[in-house]
Design an enzyme around this catalytic site. Structure first.
Site, PDB file in Angstrom:
ATOM      1  N   ARG A 128       0.813  -1.213   0.000  1.00  0.00           N
ATOM      2  CA  ARG A 128       0.000   0.000   0.000  1.00  0.00           C
ATOM      3  C   ARG A 128       0.848   1.265   0.000  1.00  0.00           C
ATOM      4  O   ARG A 128       1.895   1.333   0.623  1.00  0.00           O
ATOM      5  CB  ARG A 128      -0.888   0.002   1.251  1.00  0.00           C
ATOM      6  N   ARG A 161       3.691   3.960   4.380  1.00  0.00           N
ATOM      7  CA  ARG A 161       3.609   4.257   5.813  1.00  0.00           C
ATOM      8  C   ARG A 161       4.619   3.429   6.607  1.00  0.00           C
ATOM      9  O   ARG A 161       4.825   2.263   6.311  1.00  0.00           O
ATOM     10  CB  ARG A 161       2.194   3.953   6.323  1.00  0.00           C
TER      11      ARG A 161
HETATM   12  P1  ADP Z   1      -5.168   0.906   9.947  1.00  0.00           P
HETATM   13  O1  ADP Z   1      -4.744   1.006   8.505  1.00  0.00           O
HETATM   14  O2  ADP Z   1      -4.390  -0.086  10.734  1.00  0.00           O
HETATM   15  O3  ADP Z   1      -6.634   0.776  10.109  1.00  0.00           O
HETATM   16  P2  ADP Z   1      -5.054   3.631  11.009  1.00  0.00           P
HETATM   17  O4  ADP Z   1      -4.524   4.581  10.015  1.00  0.00           O
HETATM   18  O5  ADP Z   1      -6.511   3.683  11.314  1.00  0.00           O
HETATM   19  O6  ADP Z   1      -4.601   2.193  10.590  1.00  0.00           O
HETATM   20  O7  ADP Z   1      -4.256   3.788  12.407  1.00  0.00           O
HETATM   21  C1  ADP Z   1      -2.853   3.726  12.460  1.00  0.00           C
HETATM   22  C2  ADP Z   1      -2.386   3.676  13.904  1.00  0.00           C
HETATM   23  O8  ADP Z   1      -2.897   4.796  14.631  1.00  0.00           O
HETATM   24  C3  ADP Z   1      -2.871   2.461  14.710  1.00  0.00           C
HETATM   25  O9  ADP Z   1      -2.066   1.321  14.496  1.00  0.00           O
HETATM   26  C4  ADP Z   1      -2.766   3.012  16.128  1.00  0.00           C
HETATM   27  O10 ADP Z   1      -1.438   3.047  16.601  1.00  0.00           O
HETATM   28  C5  ADP Z   1      -3.225   4.439  15.970  1.00  0.00           C
HETATM   29  N1  ADP Z   1      -4.689   4.552  16.165  1.00  0.00           N
HETATM   30  C6  ADP Z   1      -5.609   4.885  15.221  1.00  0.00           C
HETATM   31  N2  ADP Z   1      -6.842   4.880  15.754  1.00  0.00           N
HETATM   32  C7  ADP Z   1      -6.707   4.542  17.053  1.00  0.00           C
HETATM   33  C8  ADP Z   1      -7.603   4.350  18.144  1.00  0.00           C
HETATM   34  N3  ADP Z   1      -8.932   4.522  17.994  1.00  0.00           N
HETATM   35  N4  ADP Z   1      -7.099   4.003  19.351  1.00  0.00           N
HETATM   36  C9  ADP Z   1      -5.789   3.838  19.535  1.00  0.00           C
HETATM   37  N5  ADP Z   1      -4.881   3.985  18.553  1.00  0.00           N
HETATM   38  C10 ADP Z   1      -5.322   4.337  17.335  1.00  0.00           C
END
Ligand code: ADP
Length: 220
Positions: A128, A161
Site C-alpha cells: 500500500r 507508511r
Molecule cells: P489501519 O490502517 O491499521 O486501520 P489507522 O490509520 O486507522 O490504521 O491507524 C494507524 C495507527 O494509529 C494504529 O495502528 C494506532 O497506533 C493508531 N490509532 C488509530 N486509531 C486509534 C484508536 N482509535 N485508538 C488507539 N490507537 C489508534
C-alpha cells in the site's frame, strides 16, 4: 443524526471505501489514524506521543485517543453526523462514544463491518501507498497510480507508511483481533444494525454493498 462506524481489520479497505461512504451519507469521514498522522506532521506533543505506539502497531492510549476524538466530534461539520474510521478500537472507546452520543440524545446508527481474512491483509498493506495530503490509498500492483508516486485524486506525493511493514502489520492484525474485535460484539448486543460486507472482492463490488448499507441506515 447519522453516526456510522466503519469496522474491520487494518487492510480491509476502510480508507478506500471512506470517500464513497462520505459521499453517499453527506457527513464527514473522520479517521483517527489520519488525525494522529496530522499531529505527527505538525510536530505536536500529541504526535510525538502517538508515534511511539503507531510505529510498533500498538494502540495509542485510550485517554489520549478519546479526548482527541471528542474534540473533533464537537466541530460544527460533525453536528449532523459522521462516518468514523478507526474508532472505537477498544471497548472503553466504544463506551466513551456511546456516552457522548447519549448526551446528544442519540446513538450509533449502524456498523459497516468489512471483513478480509488472514494473509490477504498482509499482502495488501505491504504494497500500500498513501498520499501526504489526505491519505488516499493506492497499491503498487492492485491499484497503481496513473503517474508513479503521485496521488490520482489530489496530486500529492505517495509514500509507504512506516507501520505498513510486515512485522508491524502482523502486530496490528493481532491487536485488532484482541482489542477491537469485541467492539463488534458490543454493538451486536446493543441491537445496533450491523452490515457484514465481504471485503475480499473487487473494489467496485465492495463499494456497491457499502453504499447500499449506508442508504439503508438513512432510511431508518
Ligand atoms: P489501519 O490502517 O491499521 O486501520 P489507522 O490509520 O486507522 O490504521 O491507524 C494507524 C495507527 O494509529 C494504529 O495502528 C494506532 O497506533 C493508531 N490509532 C488509530 N486509531 C486509534 C484508536 N482509535 N485508538 C488507539 N490507537 C489508534
Amino acid at each position: 443524526m447519522l453516526a456510522v462506524l466503519l469496522f474491520g481489520p487494518p487492510g480491509a479497505g476502510k480508507g478506500t471505501q471512506a470517500a464513497a461512504v462520505a459521499a453517499a451519507s453527506g457527513v464527514p469521514h473522520i479517521a483517527t489514524g489520519d488525525m494522529f498522522r496530522e499531529h505527527l506532521r505538525s510536530g505536536s506533543e500529541l504526535g510525538r506521543l502517538a508515534r511511539s505506539y503507531m510505529d510498533r502497531g500498538e494502540l495509542v492510549p485510550d485517554d489520549v485517543t478519546i479526548g482527541m476524538l471528542e474534540a473533533r466530534l464537537d466541530q460544527p461539520d460533525a453536528a449532523r453526523g459522521f462516518v468514523l474510521d478507526g474508532f472505537p478500537r477498544t471497548l472503553d472507546q466504544a463506551s466513551a462514544l456511546d456516552a457522548l452520543l447519549a448526551r446528544r440524545g442519540t446513538r450509533v446508527s449502524g456498523v459497516l463491518d468489512i471483513e478480509v481474512h488472514g494473509e490477504e491483509l498482509v499482502r495488501r498493506l505491504s504494497g500500500r501507498m498513501v498520499c501526504r495530503e489526505a491519505s488516499h490509498p493506492s497499491h503498487v500492483t492492485d491499484a497503481p497510480p496513473a503517474v508513479p508516486g503521485i496521488c490520482d485524486i489530489d496530486g500529492s506525493e505517495l509514500y509507504h507508511r512506516d507501520d505498513d511493514h510486515e512485522d508491524v502489520i502482523r502486530n496490528r492484525v493481532a491487536v485488532f483481533e484482541q482489542e477491537t474485535r469485541p467492539v463488534r460484539e458490543h454493538y451486536r448486543e446493543l441491537g445496533t444494525p450491523i452490515a457484514t460486507i465481504d471485503g475480499a472482492r473487487e473494489r467496485a463490488e465492495v463499494e456497491a454493498d457499502v453504499i447500499a448499507a449506508v442508504l439503508a441506515l438513512e432510511d431508518t
